[in-house]
Design a protein around this motif. Structure first.
Motif, mmCIF file in Angstrom:
data_model
loop_
_atom_site.group_PDB
_atom_site.id
_atom_site.type_symbol
_atom_site.label_atom_id
_atom_site.label_comp_id
_atom_site.label_asym_id
_atom_site.label_seq_id
_atom_site.Cartn_x
_atom_site.Cartn_y
_atom_site.Cartn_z
ATOM 1 N N GLU A 346 0.840 -1.208 0.000
ATOM 2 C CA GLU A 346 0.000 0.000 0.000
ATOM 3 C C GLU A 346 0.872 1.254 0.000
ATOM 4 O OE1 GLU A 346 -2.937 0.428 -0.604
ATOM 5 O OE2 GLU A 346 -4.222 -1.181 0.131
ATOM 6 N N ALA A 347 1.943 1.233 0.789
ATOM 7 C CA ALA A 347 2.842 2.386 0.830
ATOM 8 C C ALA A 347 3.501 2.609 -0.517
ATOM 9 C CB ALA A 347 3.899 2.170 1.914
ATOM 10 N N ARG A 348 3.964 1.528 -1.119
ATOM 11 C CA ARG A 348 4.645 1.633 -2.413
ATOM 12 C C ARG A 348 3.701 2.136 -3.504
ATOM 13 N NH1 ARG A 348 4.609 -1.933 -6.331
ATOM 14 N NH2 ARG A 348 3.812 -3.588 -4.966
ATOM 15 N N LEU A 349 2.486 1.569 -3.561
ATOM 16 C CA LEU A 349 1.528 1.970 -4.588
ATOM 17 C C LEU A 349 1.146 3.437 -4.468
ATOM 18 C CD1 LEU A 349 -0.788 -1.174 -4.578
ATOM 19 C CD2 LEU A 349 0.602 -0.373 -6.506
ATOM 20 N N GLN A 350 0.914 3.900 -3.254
ATOM 21 C CA GLN A 350 0.532 5.305 -3.064
ATOM 22 C C GLN A 350 1.682 6.240 -3.415
ATOM 23 O OE1 GLN A 350 -2.484 6.074 0.347
ATOM 24 N NE2 GLN A 350 -1.178 4.419 1.093
ATOM 25 N N THR A 351 2.895 5.813 -3.098
ATOM 26 C CA THR A 351 4.066 6.622 -3.445
ATOM 27 C C THR A 351 4.187 6.751 -4.958
ATOM 28 O OG1 THR A 351 5.203 5.863 -1.443
ATOM 29 C CG2 THR A 351 6.565 6.809 -3.182
ATOM 30 N N GLU A 352 4.057 5.622 -5.649
ATOM 31 C CA GLU A 352 4.158 5.628 -7.109
ATOM 32 C C GLU A 352 3.029 6.430 -7.752
ATOM 33 O OE1 GLU A 352 4.155 1.489 -7.979
ATOM 34 O OE2 GLU A 352 6.249 1.176 -7.381
ATOM 35 N N ALA A 353 1.885 6.492 -7.078
ATOM 36 C CA ALA A 353 0.724 7.192 -7.651
ATOM 37 C C ALA A 353 0.784 8.701 -7.449
ATOM 38 C CB ALA A 353 -0.562 6.637 -7.031
ATOM 39 N N GLY A 354 1.736 9.182 -6.620
ATOM 40 C CA GLY A 354 1.884 10.625 -6.484
ATOM 41 C C GLY A 354 1.555 11.202 -5.126
ATOM 42 N N ALA A 355 1.389 10.364 -4.090
ATOM 43 C CA ALA A 355 1.164 10.890 -2.745
ATOM 44 C C ALA A 355 2.384 11.687 -2.297
ATOM 45 C CB ALA A 355 0.893 9.751 -1.762
ATOM 46 N N ALA A 356 2.152 12.699 -1.452
ATOM 47 C CA ALA A 356 3.246 13.484 -0.885
ATOM 48 C C ALA A 356 3.580 13.014 0.525
ATOM 49 C CB ALA A 356 2.875 14.966 -0.856
ATOM 50 N N LEU A 357 2.556 12.564 1.252
ATOM 51 C CA LEU A 357 2.713 11.996 2.577
ATOM 52 C C LEU A 357 1.880 10.725 2.645
ATOM 53 C CD1 LEU A 357 2.526 15.367 3.111
ATOM 54 C CD2 LEU A 357 2.922 14.608 5.443
ATOM 55 N N LEU A 358 2.195 9.873 3.627
ATOM 56 C CA LEU A 358 1.409 8.665 3.832
ATOM 57 C C LEU A 358 0.825 8.684 5.238
ATOM 58 C CD1 LEU A 358 3.734 5.970 2.221
ATOM 59 C CD2 LEU A 358 1.728 7.086 1.210
ATOM 60 N N ASP A 359 -0.513 8.607 5.307
ATOM 61 C CA ASP A 359 -1.184 8.533 6.596
ATOM 62 C C ASP A 359 -1.129 7.095 7.098
ATOM 63 O OD1 ASP A 359 -2.977 10.172 8.470
ATOM 64 O OD2 ASP A 359 -4.190 8.378 8.149
ATOM 65 N N ALA A 546 -7.290 7.610 -10.121
ATOM 66 C CA ALA A 546 -6.635 8.309 -11.219
ATOM 67 C C ALA A 546 -7.372 9.594 -11.602
ATOM 68 C CB ALA A 546 -6.512 7.394 -12.435
ATOM 69 N N ALA A 547 -8.690 9.556 -11.615
ATOM 70 C CA ALA A 547 -9.455 10.748 -11.997
ATOM 71 C C ALA A 547 -9.265 11.856 -10.965
ATOM 72 C CB ALA A 547 -10.931 10.387 -12.139
ATOM 73 N N PHE A 548 -9.218 11.475 -9.692
ATOM 74 C CA PHE A 548 -8.999 12.466 -8.634
ATOM 75 C C PHE A 548 -7.618 13.106 -8.786
ATOM 76 C CE2 PHE A 548 -7.784 13.901 -4.417
ATOM 77 C CZ PHE A 548 -8.931 14.526 -3.959
ATOM 78 N N MET A 549 -6.595 12.284 -9.049
ATOM 79 C CA MET A 549 -5.240 12.810 -9.193
ATOM 80 C C MET A 549 -5.125 13.701 -10.427
ATOM 81 S SD MET A 549 -3.637 11.847 -6.541
ATOM 82 C CE MET A 549 -1.895 12.045 -6.907
ATOM 83 N N ALA A 550 -5.897 13.384 -11.469
ATOM 84 C CA ALA A 550 -5.907 14.251 -12.646
ATOM 85 C C ALA A 550 -6.491 15.611 -12.291
ATOM 86 C CB ALA A 550 -6.709 13.593 -13.763
ATOM 87 N N ALA A 551 -7.541 15.611 -11.463
ATOM 88 C CA ALA A 551 -8.141 16.884 -11.029
ATOM 89 C C ALA A 551 -7.158 17.683 -10.193
ATOM 90 C CB ALA A 551 -9.417 16.596 -10.229
ATOM 91 N N VAL A 552 -6.352 16.998 -9.368
ATOM 92 C CA VAL A 552 -5.332 17.686 -8.571
ATOM 93 C C VAL A 552 -4.306 18.341 -9.491
ATOM 94 C CG1 VAL A 552 -3.422 17.351 -6.954
ATOM 95 C CG2 VAL A 552 -5.612 16.221 -6.540
ATOM 96 N N ALA A 553 -3.826 17.588 -10.473
ATOM 97 C CA ALA A 553 -2.819 18.126 -11.394
ATOM 98 C C ALA A 553 -3.350 19.353 -12.133
ATOM 99 C CB ALA A 553 -2.398 17.046 -12.392
ATOM 100 N N ALA A 570 4.064 16.929 -17.151
ATOM 101 C CA ALA A 570 4.648 15.613 -16.882
ATOM 102 C C ALA A 570 3.557 14.598 -16.557
ATOM 103 C CB ALA A 570 5.640 15.722 -15.733
ATOM 104 N N PHE A 571 2.552 15.046 -15.793
ATOM 105 C CA PHE A 571 1.453 14.144 -15.432
ATOM 106 C C PHE A 571 0.687 13.709 -16.680
ATOM 107 C CE2 PHE A 571 -3.008 13.447 -14.388
ATOM 108 C CZ PHE A 571 -2.924 12.528 -13.352
ATOM 109 N N ALA A 572 0.432 14.658 -17.544
ATOM 110 C CA ALA A 572 -0.333 14.340 -18.757
ATOM 111 C C ALA A 572 0.411 13.347 -19.642
ATOM 112 C CB ALA A 572 -0.626 15.624 -19.533
#
Length: 801
Positions: A346-359, A546-553, A570-572
Motif C-alpha cells: 500500500e505504501a509503495r503503490l501510493q508513493t508511485e501514484a503521487g502521494a506526498a505523505l502517507l497517513d 486516477a481521476a482524482f489525481m488528474a483533477a489535482v494536477a 509531466a502528469f499528462a
C-alpha cells in the motif's frame, strides 16, 4: 539556563569562528589510546585548558568541550559509563575557565558509534538514555549551548535532541551533519531534509562538519542556507594525513571564504586543523558580514530523505489515506496477523501514484494499537521515502510513533479543546512535527464558518503562546455531507478562505461531501477544485484514484501552484491506468523477477514468499543463492554506486538476502546437507578505536553474500586479531579504523600477521584510510565502503588455488 545562541548570531556583524580539532593536540600533550580523549579532563586538566586557551588566543568565538565521545555507550568501552555526567561537567567547567568570557562554550555531543534502530541494534530509547547524562553534565558545567555534531543518521540526531529536551527543554542547541562528496549523509539525508528537521526541532543553527574539505562543502552550505530558516555552521577538514591531503592554514582560510559567500554564519575547522588554521580564518574572513538566514515561506514536512513543502505557493500535498484498517479489504486482517507485506505494498503503490505523505492508522479495536503502529511505521518506512502522517487519537500511541519517525511528520489529529490542543502542541514541539487541529471542540462542530474560524484563531493563539510556529499548524475546517446539509460545502469553503489569513496551513478530506449521493467521484472532484481555489494546502485522499489525481494536477496548474505547469505536463505525458479506488492491494507474484524486486526493496517477507515458490517449483537451494540472490545484490550495489541507494536501503536488502540464505540452508538441512560458507572473514576495529559502524555494515553485506563472519568488535589488540585469524582459519582479515591516531595500528597488525606466517589476505578500510596508506601498510586491498569490501573479498578469494 543557556544563552539564546540564535539571537547571538543574529546580532553579530561579522562571521563567528569556531575552534578546530583537539585529538592531535591532546596526543601532543600525552594522550594515548586505549585511554579515551575525554579522560584527559581528569588525567591532565591543564592540558585540556591549554588547548582551549590556544584557540581563544587564535580568535575563536566558540570553543568545544572535550566530550565528543562522552556518551555512556562510548564510555562503557572503558568502564566509565557511570562517569558520563561528571566527565561532561568537568569538561564544560574547564572550557568555561579557559574562555574567560572571551568565547562561548559549545558542549560537544558526537555520535554513539552504533546505528540507532531500525538501521542498528541500539533502540531509540537506549540512544536517548546514552546521551542524557552527557548533556546534563555539559549544561550543569556551564556550556552556553549544546553542539550535536558529526551526525550521519537523522534518527540518532533526533535521539540527542530528545535527550536535551528531557534535560532542559529551553536550552539552545545546534546540529551538524557529515555529508559526503555527493551532498548526502551516509544514511541518505540531503541538506534540505537535515535543515527541515533542525528547524522544526527548534535548533538555533544547522551545520556541516568533517568528512570532506571546504571546497566540497560549498554546495552543501548553499543548500542549507537556501532552504531557509536557520543560521548555517560549517567546519570542514583540512585534510586527512592518511590520505596525503593537507591544507595549510592560509589555503584553508582562502577556501573557507567561499563557504561564507555561500551562506555560512559560523566557520571553523575539523580534522587536520589547529589554532593556526583558526587564526588564519579570522585574519582572512573577519571583515566579511554573515549572510543571514532566509525566512521560511512554506512548511517543510520531511522523512529521512524527502522534503515536502506545503503552503499557498506550493502544489497541493496529497496525504495518502489507504493505510487505514477501517477500509474494506485485507489490510485489517493482515495487520492483526503481522503480515506487513500488505502495508508495504500500500505504501509503495501510493508513493508511485503521487502521494506526498502517507497517513498511517493502526486503530483496531481490541488490539495493541501501539504495537500495531510500530509495525506499520517500520513497514512503511522500508517501502517508501515519503514523510508520514501519524493518525491516532491516543496520546500514548502518538508519542511512541513520534519517537519512531524520521524527519518532520504530521500528527493527525487533535480537537480544539484546550486539553487536547495543549497536549498536541506539546508533542509537536517536543518532537518537531506538524499538527492537525480539527475545527471542533467539546460542543461539537460549529455550524457557521465564523464559529469554526474562532476555533482556528484560538488554536493559532495557543500555538503562539507555546512557542510553536503557526506554519506547522494544519487546520481542518471539516467536510460534512452535502446530502444532510445543503450549506455544508459552502461553510467549509468559507472557513478555508478565512484560514488563509491566519498564517497556518489547511488540510481536509473531501469524500464526506458526497456521502449518500449518486456519482460520488464527480462531487468529490468538483469540491476539490473549489477547495483549491479557496486556498486548501493539503488533502487526505486516495492517490490510486486516477481521476482524482488528474483533477489535482489540473487544479494546481489553474491556481498558480505549478510553476510553468511542469507538473501538469509531466502528469499528462505519464498517465497510465491505475487500480480503481477502493481496490485491495495486489498480492505479490511469486517468481524470479519478484524475488529480485523484493531483495532490492528490502522486503523480507516478499523475498521469502517468492523464494519459497521457486524452491517448491524445483529450484535447487544453492542455485537460489547463486542465480537469484547474488544478482539481486549486484543490482543493489549498482544503485549504491550511482547514489540512488544509501545505507538504509543497503541494510534492508542485506537483511532480505540473509533471510533467503537461511531459507536455503533450512531446505538443505531437511535433506541432510549443509550450506557451505564461501569463506570465513575475521573483522576488527583496531586497538584504541571505538568506531565500528562501518565495520558492522561490511559484516552484514558480506554475510548476505554467503560468508561466515567473525566480528571481534572494537579496540581489539593486535595479538587478539592474529590469534583469532589462526583459530578461525580466516580466509580474509578486515581491519577498520576511523581516527588518524589509530590507523598506524593497522601496520602493526599486518606486520605481526606476516611474522606469524598467516597466509590470508589483510584488507583495510575506514574514514582515515586510503589506497596509498593500504599499500604502505602492506595490506592486500582497500575498500572505501561495504559494497567495495564485498567485491574485494570476492576477488581475493577467487584467486585461491
Amino acid at each position: 539556563m543557556t544563552m539564546d545562541f540564535r539571537k547571538w548570531l543574529q546580532n553579530r556583524r561579522s562571521v563567528a569562528f569556531l575552534d578546530g580539532a583537539t585529538g592531535t593536540l591532546l596526543a601532543e600533550k600525552g594522550w594515548r589510546p586505549p585511554h579515551l580523549p575525554e579522560e584527559m579532563v581528569f588525567v591532565d586538566p591543564e592540558a585540556v585548558r591549554s588547548i582551549h586557551r590556544a584557540y581563544v588566543e587564535a580568535g575563536a568565538d566558540l570553543i568545544e568541550t572535550d566530550t565528543f565521545g562522552a556518551s555512556t555507550l562510548k564510555l562503557a568501552h572503558r568502564g566509565l559509563e557511570r562517569e558520563a555526567e561528571r566527565i561532561a561537567f568537568q569538561a564544560a567547567a574547564l572550557a568555561r575557565e579557559a574562555a574567560a568570557g572571551r568565547a562561548l562554550v559549545a558542549g560537544s555531543v558526537g555520535p554513539l558509534g552504533s546505528l540507532v534502530a531500525p538501521l542498528g541494534t541500539v533502540s531509540f530509547d537506549e540512544a536517548v538514555a546514552a546521551f542524557r547524562p552527557q548533556i546534563a553534565g555539559l549544561l550543569a558545567g556551564g556550556a552556553d549551548l549544546i553542539l550535536i555534531e558529526t551526525m550521519l543518521d537523522l534518527r540518532e540526531a533526533k535521539a540527542a535532541v530528545t535527550a536535551l529536551k528531557e534535560v532542559d527543554a529551553e536550552a539552545s542547541f545546534a546540529v551538524s551533519f557529515t555529508f559526503d562528496q555527493k551532498g548526502k549523509t551516509m544514511t541518505g539525508t540531503p541538506p534540505e531534509a537535515a535543515a527541515a528537521w533542525a528547524l522544526a526541532s527548534g535548533a538555533s543553527a544547522v551545520g556541516a562538519n568533517c568528512g570532506v574539505g571546504p571546497e566540497a562543502y560549498v554546495d552543501t552550505v548553499r543548500r542549507l542556507h537556501r532552504f531557509g530558516g536557520l543560521p548555517v555552521m560549517v567546519y570542514a577538514n583540512a585534510g586527512l594525513p592518511a590520505q596525503g591531503i593537507t591544507l595549510d592554514p592560509e589555503s584553508f582560510a582562502r577556501a573557507c571564504r567561499f563557504l561564507v559567500e555561500a551562506g555560512a554564519a559560523v566557520v571553523g575547522g575539523c580534522c587536520g586543523t589547529g589554532p593556526d588554521h583558526i587564526a588564519a580564518l579570522r585574519s582572512v574572513l573577519k571583515d566579511l558580514p554573515p549572510v543571514g538566514p532566509l525566512p521560511p515561506q512554506s512548511t517543510a514536512l520531511s522523512s529521512r530523505s524527502r522534503v515536502v513543502l506545503c503552503g499557498p505557493s506550493e502544489p497541493l500535498a496529497i496525504v495518502g489515506e489507504r493505510i487505514n484498517p477501517s477500509r474494506r479489504g485485507p489490510l485489517k486482517e493482515a495487520m492483526i496477523e503481522g503480515r506487513w507485506t500488505v502495508v508495504r505494498d500500500e505504501a509503495r503503490l501510493q508513493t508511485e501514484a503521487g502521494a506526498a505523505l502517507l497517513d498511517v492508522n493502526a486503530g483496531i479495536a481490541g488490539q495493541d494499537r501501539r504495537k500495531l503502529m510500530d509495525g506499520a511505521i517500520e513497514a512503511v518506512r522500508g517501502a517508501s521515502p515519503l514523510p508520514l502522517s501519524i493518525d491516532s487519537d491516543d496520546g500514548a500511541v502518538l508519542e511512541a510513533a513520534l519517537r519512531s519517525c524520521d524527519g518532520v511528520p504530521l500528527i493527525n489529529s487533535v480537537t480544539a479543546d484546550d486539553e487536547a490542543l495543549d497536549r498536541g502542541l506539546s508533542l509537536a514541539r517536543r518532537y518537531g512535527a506538524g499538527l492537525v487541529v480539527l475545527a471542533l471542540d467539546g460542543r461539537g462542530i460549529p455550524e457557521s464558518a465564523e464559529g469554526r474560524l474562532a476555533l482556528a484563531r484560538r488554536a493559532a493563539e495557543k500555538a503562539d503562546a507555546a512557542g510553536f510556529p503557526r506554519r506547522y499548524l494544519f487546520i481542518d475546517p471539516l467536510t460534512l455531507a452535502l446530502g444532510a446539509d445543503g450549506r455544508g460545502a459552502s461553510v467549509t469553503l468559507e472557513t478555508l478562505r478565512g484560514i488563509t489569513v491566519l498564517g497556518t496551513r489547511s488540510i481536509m478530506g473531501v469524500s464526506n461531501v458526497s456521502f449518500g449521493l449518486p456519482d460520488r467521484p464527480l462531487l468529490n472532484r468538483t469540491f476539490l477544485a473549489m477547495a483549491l481555489a479557496a486556498g486548501l494546502d493539503s488533502v487526505i485522499a486516495d492517490p490510486l484514484d486516477a481521476a482524482f489525481m488528474a483533477a489535482v494536477a489540473a487544479g494546481n496548474a489553474l491556481t498558480g501552484r505549478d510553476q510553468a505547469m511542469k507538473r501538469y505536463i509531466a502528469f499528462a505525458k505519464m498517465r497510465e491506468p491505475s487500480p480503481a479506488p477502493g481496490s485491495s492491494a495486489p498480492t505479490v507474484q511469486k517468481g524470479a523477477d519478484d524475488l529480485e524486486r523484493a531483495v532490492v526493496a528490502g522486503d523480507v517477507a516478499g523475498a521469502v514468499a517468492a523464494a519459497e515458490a521457486l524452491l517448491d517449483g524445483g529450484t535447487e537451494p544453492m542455485a537460489l543463492i547463486g542465480t537469484e540472490v547474488i544478482p539481486a545484490l549486484e543490482e543493489v550495489g549498482r544503485r549504491y554506486d550511482c547514489g540512488d541507494f544509501f545505507l538504509p536501503e543497503l541494510l534492508q536488502a542485506s537483511e532480505a538476502a540473509q533471510a533467503l540464505c537461511a531459507l536455503a540452508e533450512a531446505r538443505l538441512l531437511e535433506r541432510g546437507e549443509r550450506l557451505r560458507p564461501k569463506g570465513t572473514i575475521v573483522l576488527a576495529t583496531v586497538e584504541g578505536d571505538l568506531h565500528d559502524l562501518g565495520k558492522k555494515v561490511v559484516a552484514m553485506v558480506l554475510k548476505s553474500r554467503g560468508y561466515r563472519i567473525v566480528d571481534l568488535g572494537v579496540d581489539v589488540p593486535a595479538s587478539r586479531i592474529i590469534e583469532a585469524a589462526g583459530e578461525e582459519k580466516a580466509d580474509v582479515v578486515g581491519l577498520s579504523a576511523l581516527m588518524t591516531t589509530t590507523v598506524e595500528v593497522m601496520k602493526e597488525v599486518i606486520a605481526r600477521g606476516r611474522l606469524a606466517s598467516l597466509a590470508c589476505p589483510f584488507i583495510v578500510g575506514g574514514a582515515a584510510v586510503s589506497p596509498s596508506f593500504a599499500e604502505e601498510a602492506g595490506a592486500d586491498g582497500y575498500a572505501p565502503d561495504a559494497i567495495e569490501a564485498a567485491r574485494l573479498v570476492d576477488r581475493l578469494l577467487a584467486r585461491r588455488p
